[in-house]
Design a protein around this motif. Sequence first.
Motif, mmCIF file in Angstrom:
data_model
loop_
_atom_site.group_PDB
_atom_site.id
_atom_site.type_symbol
_atom_site.label_atom_id
_atom_site.label_comp_id
_atom_site.label_asym_id
_atom_site.label_seq_id
_atom_site.Cartn_x
_atom_site.Cartn_y
_atom_site.Cartn_z
ATOM 1 N N ARG A 24 4.479 -4.586 -11.539
ATOM 2 C CA ARG A 24 3.797 -3.786 -10.534
ATOM 3 C C ARG A 24 3.080 -2.652 -11.238
ATOM 4 N NH1 ARG A 24 4.951 -4.608 -5.193
ATOM 5 N NH2 ARG A 24 6.711 -5.964 -4.748
ATOM 6 N N ALA A 25 2.002 -2.227 -10.660
ATOM 7 C CA ALA A 25 1.273 -1.085 -11.204
ATOM 8 C C ALA A 25 0.818 -0.215 -10.052
ATOM 9 C CB ALA A 25 0.072 -1.550 -12.028
ATOM 10 N N THR A 26 0.516 1.019 -10.364
ATOM 11 C CA THR A 26 0.117 1.959 -9.326
ATOM 12 C C THR A 26 -1.303 2.412 -9.511
ATOM 13 O OG1 THR A 26 0.702 4.019 -8.222
ATOM 14 C CG2 THR A 26 0.897 3.983 -10.607
ATOM 15 N N ARG A 27 -1.857 2.968 -8.452
ATOM 16 C CA ARG A 27 -3.200 3.525 -8.516
ATOM 17 C C ARG A 27 -3.099 5.033 -8.617
ATOM 18 N NH1 ARG A 27 -7.522 0.341 -6.476
ATOM 19 N NH2 ARG A 27 -6.869 -1.758 -6.072
ATOM 20 N N ASP A 32 -9.147 4.625 -2.402
ATOM 21 C CA ASP A 32 -8.535 3.337 -2.763
ATOM 22 C C ASP A 32 -7.064 3.502 -3.118
ATOM 23 O OD1 ASP A 32 -8.730 4.464 -5.282
ATOM 24 O OD2 ASP A 32 -10.037 2.921 -6.115
ATOM 25 N N GLY A 33 -6.723 4.573 -3.829
ATOM 26 C CA GLY A 33 -5.315 4.825 -4.121
ATOM 27 C C GLY A 33 -4.530 5.222 -2.887
ATOM 28 N N GLN A 34 -5.141 6.042 -2.025
ATOM 29 C CA GLN A 34 -4.472 6.434 -0.787
ATOM 30 C C GLN A 34 -4.224 5.222 0.104
ATOM 31 O OE1 GLN A 34 -6.887 9.517 0.940
ATOM 32 N NE2 GLN A 34 -6.634 10.892 -0.818
ATOM 33 N N LEU A 35 -5.194 4.322 0.158
ATOM 34 C CA LEU A 35 -5.036 3.115 0.968
ATOM 35 C C LEU A 35 -3.918 2.234 0.415
ATOM 36 C CD1 LEU A 35 -6.135 1.448 3.345
ATOM 37 C CD2 LEU A 35 -7.726 0.369 1.732
ATOM 38 N N ALA A 36 -3.839 2.139 -0.914
ATOM 39 C CA ALA A 36 -2.762 1.347 -1.523
ATOM 40 C C ALA A 36 -1.400 1.927 -1.167
ATOM 41 C CB ALA A 36 -2.950 1.299 -3.037
ATOM 42 N N ARG A 37 -1.290 3.260 -1.191
ATOM 43 C CA ARG A 37 -0.002 3.886 -0.856
ATOM 44 C C ARG A 37 0.291 3.789 0.640
ATOM 45 N NH1 ARG A 37 -1.928 7.096 -5.134
ATOM 46 N NH2 ARG A 37 -3.184 8.407 -3.765
ATOM 47 N N TYR A 38 -0.734 3.923 1.475
ATOM 48 C CA TYR A 38 -0.523 3.886 2.918
ATOM 49 C C TYR A 38 -0.120 2.490 3.394
ATOM 50 C CZ TYR A 38 -1.566 4.356 7.922
ATOM 51 O OH TYR A 38 -1.496 4.358 9.293
ATOM 52 N N THR A 39 -0.767 1.471 2.838
ATOM 53 C CA THR A 39 -0.474 0.094 3.251
ATOM 54 C C THR A 39 0.578 -0.555 2.369
ATOM 55 O OG1 THR A 39 -2.278 -0.785 1.874
ATOM 56 C CG2 THR A 39 -2.816 -0.177 4.145
ATOM 57 N N ARG A 40 1.015 0.157 1.309
ATOM 58 C CA ARG A 40 1.968 -0.374 0.332
ATOM 59 C C ARG A 40 1.433 -1.646 -0.299
ATOM 60 N NH1 ARG A 40 4.075 3.925 -0.783
ATOM 61 N NH2 ARG A 40 5.689 2.839 -1.976
ATOM 62 N N ASN A 41 0.150 -1.672 -0.544
ATOM 63 C CA ASN A 41 -0.525 -2.834 -1.129
ATOM 64 C C ASN A 41 -0.769 -2.572 -2.609
ATOM 65 O OD1 ASN A 41 -2.024 -5.092 -1.698
ATOM 66 N ND2 ASN A 41 -3.746 -4.581 -0.373
ATOM 67 N N PHE A 42 0.275 -2.726 -3.407
ATOM 68 C CA PHE A 42 0.184 -2.484 -4.841
ATOM 69 C C PHE A 42 0.114 -3.811 -5.595
ATOM 70 C CE2 PHE A 42 2.843 1.123 -3.300
ATOM 71 C CZ PHE A 42 1.937 2.145 -3.558
ATOM 72 N N SER A 43 -0.565 -3.791 -6.710
ATOM 73 C CA SER A 43 -0.590 -4.963 -7.581
ATOM 74 C C SER A 43 -0.955 -4.520 -8.984
ATOM 75 C CB SER A 43 -1.602 -6.009 -7.086
ATOM 76 O OG SER A 43 -2.927 -5.544 -7.240
ATOM 77 N N ALA A 44 -0.539 -5.287 -9.962
ATOM 78 C CA ALA A 44 -0.916 -4.992 -11.346
ATOM 79 C C ALA A 44 -2.422 -5.066 -11.514
ATOM 80 C CB ALA A 44 -0.218 -5.979 -12.284
ATOM 81 N N TRP A 45 -3.041 -6.048 -10.861
ATOM 82 C CA TRP A 45 -4.496 -6.191 -10.944
ATOM 83 C C TRP A 45 -5.197 -4.964 -10.360
ATOM 84 C CZ3 TRP A 45 -9.026 -7.758 -12.466
ATOM 85 C CH2 TRP A 45 -10.137 -7.705 -11.622
#
Length: 703
Positions: free
Chosen positions: A700-703, A306-319
């Motif tokens: 913004r928040a990160t995974r 899930d964190g790798q996908l967020a970084r790969y797609t640049r799909n970050f959110s605080a939630w």
Amino acid sequence: MTLAIVLAAGSPAASLPTGTGESMGERLARQWCQAGAAEVRVATDLAELADLAGSANGPVVISGADLVAHTAVLRHLLTSPVGPTVALVLTDPPSDGRTVLREERGQVVEAGRPEQLAGGAATGIFGGAVRVGREDVPALVAAARAVAAGRLPAGAVAVELFESAGPAARPDAAAGPAVDQLFAALTGQGALVFAHRVRLLVAHRVDEVAGLERAEAAVAAVDEDRAELRLSVKEKDDFFTTYFVSTWSPYVTKACARLGLSPTAVTTVSVAFAVAAAAMFAAGGRPLLVVGAVLLYLGFVLDCVDGQLARYTRNFSAWGGWLDTMADRAKEYLVYAGLGLGATQAGFRYGWALAIAAMTMQTVRHMTDAWYGVLHDEAARRPKSVGAGGGGIGDRLNAASTRVQADTGSVSYWLKRTVVFPIGERWALISLTVALFDQRIALFAVLTWGVLAFAYTGGLRTLRARWMWVPVLDTLDATLHRDDGPLAARLPVLRRPGPLALAVVAALGAAVLLLLGLVLRLPAPSVELLGIGDAAGEIDSADWWRWTGLPAVSLVAVPVALLVLLVGAAGARAAHNGPLDWLVPAALRAAEFLFAIAVGLIGGAPPWLIFGYVFVLTLHHYDLVARLEKRQPAPPLHAATLGWEGRSALLALATIAGIVSIGLATLGIYLLALFVASVVLAWVVRPVRAAQVPAAAGGRATR
């Protein structure tokens, strides 16, 4: 709405022709559009840049025109979740008056010309681009106007930085691109700037045709998408994750991206895997234990994906960042519950006790981990405070740790990362021990390694913290992060011996009460030893209860323990400026957890109910920690949670009244309802309202 400004002033490279026929400035402007900037403007001087930035209603990206980079590099800077203001950092050798910088823990702590870095050697050069968060835009505008007018920017930090280097080193007198002068002025004003290092992709600053041709060739030689997939994996991870997960998880990440799955969807699936594993552990039997171990491993893989996908797609959110943090802890503790239930059903008397102990120990450990991270970050921002404790062993430990961390891949490096018992190692240990042995051995293994890791990290961090001497808790809302309630606000203030000592006293009082409950709850001894029992020579459980005097404990020991506990609350309004006061939240968590377990034990509450109540408490406290790490405000209904001392007082009253099970269940359900309501208000209602305000800005928040 992000505004990107290409600053052509002071950059002879702006007009150089590129391989596409555009000038460098024109190509860079087009790349910022492709990277996701809502608007791109070109500024010919700093005064024009100040006007453009001052009219922006969101983040502003500033870049010089001499940057040659993959578009992905610009996109990563534009979407970086590490902080609101982020600078591109390169490892190229400094030249032509370009700004060098020094970073610690991902933060730029000094920037300027080489002779200005009094705090240590440079760790990189400014990459010619910086994303400025909305809250730092006024500082950017002030810095631009000051440099354009040949003045020092306002602020004591800036004056000290630039005056110490002499007039020739000041931004207004420095040679080189204007973007470097502007960045040095911005950091000199004290803006908190995070570093974004270029890895696997290519970014260079050029000022002549030969350099441009070399940089373009380097960009063309790299497969951008393949590099981005590799970049989705953390650069430095733990041993098990590095060699047994990240070797193949990028393929899963790529598949999830092609299927259009969001990181939150993957997080949900990983929770389902963990719940299924917990169910297998609870059911027991060798085949189910093996299946549960496999499910737990796969769930951890998805937890990384899930964190790798967020970084790969640049799909970050605080939630997404908050949910990932909360899901990790909830999954782990549900697994503990499954192990405890399975061990109990297999005939082990203390299965639930081991699960409760593992959860309590791990939570207190996490509290110290989180606050030590905050402490270390604050120390990096204020390098002058480091060494205030006189150096000595803390200084040597800090230097040794830095050397080991720099020696990536060595035996000492992996030992240091493994001995602290990170989540990958915990889940691997559980999977192996439960598959090869049983639930009881798995819980014993987690507890043993966890306690040793806690002792190791606690001892070393205490020594290093005394050397740093940073009163980090005084820089935040101490009442919120202590989790004090209305009762603490009304108690007399004890300023000596200090809030940490008072919190430790509270924890020790709860521990003594728990120990007393454990002693009185020991199995009944033989009839011959006691000389009591019925005609058949057997001891009734009620006889043993009355003989030990356990009911009297509820009337005497519990109120006394509560009074000792409230000693910790008496330090609520005292200054938390000691070198070790960052340990106060963890000590108070230990006090509340131990007290709840003790009164539950003394009051005869079912072990599963005690586990459930402490589990709800951990959700509440992890919510506070996640918001601290993700820079989010307090939960909407935090005031209604009564505070740690208020909840403990209610449980004490329930124990004295003989209804501790009802008290645990009622208070637990109440806190769980508040937690769910806070989640809805914070992540559903507030975002909807914010979306209705055009100028609203989100974190913004990160995974």
